[in-house]
Design an enzyme around this catalytic site. Structure first.
Site, PDB file in Angstrom:
ATOM      1  N   HIS A  38      17.668  22.383 -31.291  1.00 43.49           N
ATOM      2  CA  HIS A  38      17.185  23.650 -31.849  1.00 43.49           C
ATOM      3  C   HIS A  38      18.121  24.803 -31.480  1.00 43.49           C
ATOM      4  O   HIS A  38      18.552  25.577 -32.355  1.00 43.49           O
ATOM      5  CB  HIS A  38      15.771  23.914 -31.319  1.00 43.49           C
ATOM      6  N   GLU A  39      18.442  24.914 -30.207  1.00 44.78           N
ATOM      7  CA  GLU A  39      19.245  26.050 -29.751  1.00 44.78           C
ATOM      8  C   GLU A  39      20.693  25.948 -30.197  1.00 44.78           C
ATOM      9  O   GLU A  39      21.313  26.962 -30.534  1.00 44.78           O
ATOM     10  CB  GLU A  39      19.161  26.158 -28.227  1.00 44.78           C
TER      11      GLU A  39
END
Length: 539
Positions: A138-139
């Site tokens: 995600h990051e």
């Protein structure tokens, strides 16, 4: 859990940013101080800033196309979860009839089987590993999307807030504020998009895993036992490396069929017990498991008269009762006197010998009776084991392919003929389990994969891969759906805010009101739904 520390896009008023107010044009190499407190601690990483920035700038054209697709997906997800929120509001207000478990599961990507209250230490490890993978995906999505737009990453932080792990990416907010709305959406939607892609990759690998591991493992032939705890009722009957061939005569190919078949037998037995209350004292062949026992064996057995259903069979023998057949020729010749005699007479037999005989009755999972209630000859009686209250009689056929006897014979596959072939070669056999079937099924750990070359630690590898992929799929799905929700402090807030900028017919003040109403309503409904799921599944 994911948290954004960005100043939101498109607001006219001045705000205080949670980011360091620096405007570097190249990735920062500043030493960062980690935060430690009683409720929050984090670890900031800046070593990846330069590689991520260079990769994003070098592949900028392809990445912009890639993340533009993600914008379409994320906006669709935002619309979808908003509709589910409306449905949840109706459920909370009792406006809709029926169960709301499906909508709640869709809202959070929640799976009681995956996030159950009975997580073992191993499951907790899988959950932690999958959380780290999903949050990293995600990051990194946000960071690479920002780099493709020329915005460097300040740092990536892994944090622990109370007991909840998470991560965040810190970007230069001044450069982010200068982006066009659709360009900013590419950055904000990157995390949700990457989690969705992660789900798709996990599902694809799970689907292809039998093919990938086929040179080393046999898949879908029979579930193999990985572990039998000492507390399991099957301890002493099954050992690691044994393969379960059939259950009540039905061939079992994998661990899912094992659970489904036990649930089916349990349900059919419950229905049969409810029906048999109308025929108390006389066993009827309806959902009954019987064996064709020769008359000579019955005459030699210890026949005893039971008073008030009190069993007097020795510990090594099992109580059986003769059953009355509905549609066989023998039942037409049974008179009332014979029926009374059978109702009062019970037989104590050795279960190990009885299970080797032919079966009768229609309580078996397989179609043994072929439309007839009794298939026994004139010299045989259909005897049914008398169940104990709350217990189920079930036959389990197993094989020991890695035993010295089987390895000497070079047996690499299991015939469908049943237990006789295993017994002849001492490669397995059949035993009877009497007790709680559902607890028994959950007490052993099985895998659908069998090593082609002996049983060793490598037998656990497919199970580890399957568990890791399944947990990563569910955690990534949860992150994608949570960050699509129009709630405060998550990606959905930023996505909604920038998406509203495209509605030029609304004045900035009206957009701000719509924004506050959506976020307040979404946060309130999501909180109530999450609390309801928590109390239903964990309280």
């Amino acid at each position: 859990m994911d948290e954004r520390r960005w100043r939101r896009h498109g607001r006219g008023q001045a705000q205080t940013s949670l980011l360091p107010l620096r405007t570097p044009t190249r990735p920062s190499r500043t030493n960062l101080a980690n935060t430690v407190s009683c409720c929050y601690c984090d670890y900031k990483i800046s070593a990846l800033n330069t590689p991520l920035y260079h990769f994003g700038r070098k592949q900028a054209k392809l990445l912009k196309i890639w993340f533009s697709i993600g914008v379409g997906f994320s906006l669709t997800a935002l619309l979808g979860v908003t509709l589910i929120l409306v449905r949840e509001l109706g459920n909370i207000l009792h406006l809709f009839h029926g169960s709301s478990d499906l909508s709640s599961s869709l809202l959070f990507g929640f799976s009681p089987q995956m996030y159950g209250s009975r997580l073992s230490v191993a499951d907790a490890g899988y959950l932690l590993l999958s959380t780290l993978i999903s949050v990293s995906v995600h990051e990194f999505g946000h960071s690479i999307a920002a780099a493709s737009e020329g915005i460097p990453t300040e740092y990536i932080a892994i944090f622990l807030a109370v007991l909840f792990p998470g991560a965040l990416v810190a970007l230069n907010y001044e450069l982010l504020e200068e982006l066009q709305p659709f360009t900013a959406l590419r950055v904000y939607c990157a995390g949700v998009w990457h989690n969705a892609v992660c789900c798709a990759v996990c599902a694809l690998v799970l689907f292809l895993l039998p093919l990938i591991l086929s040179p080393f493992y046999i898949h879908g032939e029979s579930p193999m036992v990985l572990d039998v705890p000492s507390t399991s009722p099957l301890s002493g009957y099954l050992s690691p490396g044994d393969a379960i061939v059939s259950l009540d005569g039905k061939r079992i190919h994998n661990d899912q069929e094992w659970m489904e078949t036990t649930a089916l037998i349990d349900e059919r037995t419950l229905q049969s017990s409810n029906l048999s209350k109308s025929f108390e004292g006389l066993a009827i062949v309806h959902q009954m498991k019987g064996y064709c026992v020769p008359t000579s064996v019955i005459e030699e057995s210890n026949e005893m008269l039971f008073i008030e259903n009190q069993s007097a069979c020795p510990d090594d023998l099992t109580e059986f009762v003769a059953v009355q057949c509905f549609n066989s020729s023998k039942s037409d010749n049974v008179n009332i006197e014979d029926g009374i005699s059978q109702r009062q007479r019970r037989h104590c037999l050795n279960a190990k010998d009885v299970v080797k005989l032919n079966k009768c009755g229609d309580g078996w999972v397989t179609e043994i009776t072929k439309g007839s209630s009794c298939l026994c000859s004139q010299e045989e009686y259909c005897l049914n084991p008398v169940p104990l209250p709350g217990s189920i009689w079930v036959e389990i056929t197993f094989a020991s392919p890695y035993s010295p006897e089987c390895l000497h014979l070079g047996r690499n596959s299991f015939p469908a003929s049943g237990a006789s072939d295993f017994s002849e070669h001492k490669c397995g056999g059949t035993f009877v389990f009497v007790g709680d079937l559902i607890s028994m099924a959950h007490s052993v750990r099985l895998t659908a994969y069998q090593p082609r070359w002996g049983f060793s630690f490598s037998a656990h590898l497919p199970n580890i891969l399957e568990k890791s992929l399944m947990y990563t799929f569910h955690v990534s799905l949860t992150l994608a759906l949570l960050n699509s929700l129009p709630v405060y402090f998550l990606d959905g807030e930023s996505i909604l805010e920038v998406a509203l900028c495209h509605f030029t017919s609304l004045s900035p003040r009206k957009r701000a009101k719509v924004m506050r109403a959506c976020l307040l309503g979404g946060t309130l409904i999501s909180t109530l739904s999450f609390m309801r799921i928590f109390f239903i599944n964990f309280w």
